[in-house]
Design a protein around this motif. Structure first.
Motif, short mmCIF file in Angstrom:
data_model
loop_
_atom_site.label_atom_id
_atom_site.label_comp_id
_atom_site.label_asym_id
_atom_site.label_seq_id
_atom_site.Cartn_x
_atom_site.Cartn_y
_atom_site.Cartn_z
N UNK A 3 0.75 -1.20 -0.05
CA UNK A 3 -0.05 -0.10 -0.14
C UNK A 3 0.72 1.37 0.27
N UNK A 4 2.21 1.24 0.66
CA UNK A 4 2.99 2.14 0.69
C UNK A 4 4.21 1.93 0.78
N UNK A 5 5.49 2.66 0.59
CA UNK A 5 6.65 2.40 0.76
C UNK A 5 7.23 1.18 -0.16
N UNK A 6 8.18 0.42 0.27
CA UNK A 6 8.41 -0.83 -0.54
C UNK A 6 9.09 -1.92 0.66
N UNK A 7 9.07 -2.99 -0.12
CA UNK A 7 9.59 -4.30 0.91
C UNK A 7 10.23 -4.89 -0.08
N UNK A 8 11.19 -5.93 0.57
CA UNK A 8 12.15 -6.58 -0.32
C UNK A 8 11.75 -8.11 0.21
N UNK A 9 11.37 -9.08 -0.64
CA UNK A 9 11.42 -10.60 -0.62
C UNK A 9 12.92 -11.20 -0.76
N UNK A 10 13.47 -11.66 0.27
CA UNK A 10 14.70 -12.15 0.20
C UNK A 10 14.62 -13.79 0.28
N UNK A 11 15.26 -14.28 -0.99
CA UNK A 11 15.23 -15.76 -0.83
C UNK A 11 16.55 -16.26 -0.80
N UNK A 12 17.07 -17.49 -1.09
CA UNK A 12 18.50 -17.86 -0.80
C UNK A 12 19.26 -17.30 -2.15
N UNK A 13 18.71 -17.40 -3.33
CA UNK A 13 19.51 -16.89 -4.47
C UNK A 13 19.24 -15.41 -4.70
N UNK A 14 18.40 -15.07 -4.50
CA UNK A 14 18.11 -13.30 -4.85
C UNK A 14 17.23 -12.66 -3.74
N UNK A 15 17.01 -11.58 -4.24
CA UNK A 15 16.04 -10.68 -3.45
C UNK A 15 15.01 -9.88 -4.42
N UNK A 16 13.83 -9.85 -4.18
CA UNK A 16 13.01 -8.83 -5.26
C UNK A 16 12.39 -7.79 -4.36
N UNK A 17 12.65 -6.64 -4.99
CA UNK A 17 11.94 -5.44 -4.26
C UNK A 17 10.48 -5.19 -4.74
N UNK A 18 9.70 -4.80 -3.94
CA UNK A 18 8.03 -4.62 -4.41
C UNK A 18 7.72 -3.45 -3.68
N UNK A 19 7.26 -2.25 -4.77
CA UNK A 19 6.84 -0.89 -4.50
C UNK A 19 5.61 -0.99 -4.26
N UNK A 20 5.25 0.49 -3.92
CA UNK A 20 3.93 1.06 -3.66
C UNK A 20 2.97 0.47 -4.99
N UNK A 21 1.84 0.07 -4.74
CA UNK A 21 0.83 -0.34 -5.77
C UNK A 21 1.29 -1.47 -6.54
N UNK A 22 2.36 -2.14 -6.19
CA UNK A 22 2.67 -3.57 -6.66
C UNK A 22 2.25 -4.92 -6.00
#
Length: 295
Positions: free
Chosen positions: A52-71
């Motif tokens: 809903x606001x800001x951004x988060x990161x999904x950390x896995x063993x091989x990589x990390x994915x950043x998910x931003x607002x409205x994603x």
């Protein structure tokens, strides 16, 4: 090493007639309440997240994915991961079992669901809003979020309707990834995290951790920073605290005994770290669990 070797995060509503869990997370505060230890974990359920606001990161063993607002992001079942905030953020997490999508036993929908849930090459899918179909998925997640504010007698049916419509849209449009080899960094991280899981109660040194994967201390630090944006020591502390929280919830062992069993040599240090993480003393945390307040 399989995902089962990591912490299994159990759906709080598992065992109920409607095992659907929605977490509303603002920065480090979650409702229903969740201390949010930043440790790698997995769950048997499927998960969608909408930011809903800001951004988060999904950390896995091989990589990390950043998910931003409205994603949004889809996280497959039994995927070792953790959700990390990047500054101030607000997101909704929707967790539910795969059988929500299969309608009935032996349904032909099983094969379509398993095409994704049993695909080892699809740990997650980032819904960034590119294309009409992704925007349709995000619209469904926003509607699921809205439903939490106005539950009525039709709430479960509406939730199931939106989840299956969302899943169908993904099935029709999402390209399934090709198999790929596991990276050296992922193999090393599995060894590092497995070592911490087995030895967290001991005085773990950086040298010992690095030796568990037969690499230098510098390479160990680089892997943790690259994959999880943290240090081995900080992750070790998070893991110790998460294990302590489980013991506080599930046993009546004295706090001092629990502190020692998870690697803290001083009860006062344990209490200070636990309060900094959860906002509660270990004893208050235990009282909250016993009265059904926690999570």
């Amino acid at each position: 090493m399989k995902s089962k070797n990591f912490l299994n995060s159990v759906n709080l509503n598992a065992g109920s007639s409607f095992p659907y869990l929605v977490l509303d997370v603002v920065n480090e505060h979650s409702f229903p309440r969740n201390p949010g230890f930043l440790v790698m974990h997995w769950h048997e359920d499927l998960q969608f997240i909408y930011v809903l606001d800001g951004e988060i990161a999904i950390d896995m063993l091989e990589s990390s994915v950043t998910v931003s607002r409205r994603e949004g992001v889809f996280i497959n079942k039994e995927i070792v991961h953790r959700v990390r905030q990047c500054g101030n953020c607000h997101y909704k997490s929707f967790i539910f079992p795969a059988h929500f999508l299969t309608f009935y036993p032996d349904s032909p929908a099983h094969a379509l669901v398993e095409r994704i849930t049993e695909n080892p090459n699809l740990p997650l899918y980032h819904l960034s809003g590119v294309g009409d179909w992704q925007e349709d998925c995000l619209s469904r997640l926003r509607e699921l979020s809205r439903l939490e504010q106005m539950k009525d007698e039709f709430y479960p049916y509406e939730v199931l309707t939106h989840l299956t419509a969302l899943w169908l849209t993904m099935q029709k449009n999402m390209a399934l990834p090709q198999p790929k080899a596991v990276s050296a960094a992922a193999k090393r991280m599995r060894l590092f995290l497995d070592y911490i899981r087995e030895h967290y109660a001991e005085d773990v040194t950086l040298e010992q951790l690095a030796q568990s994967a037969d690499v230098s201390k510098a390479e160990c630090l680089r892997c943790f920073h690259q994959t999880m944006d943290t240090t081995p020591y900080k992750y070790l502390m998070e893991y110790r605290l998460s294990q302590a929280a489980e013991l506080l919830k599930k046993t009546d062992k004295p706090v001092g005994e629990i502190a020692a069993s998870v690697g803290f040599r001083q009860v006062s240090h344990f209490g200070k770290c636990f309060r900094e993480k959860t906002g509660l003393s270990p004893r208050d945390y235990r009282k909250g669990e016993q009265t059904g307040i926690e999570e």
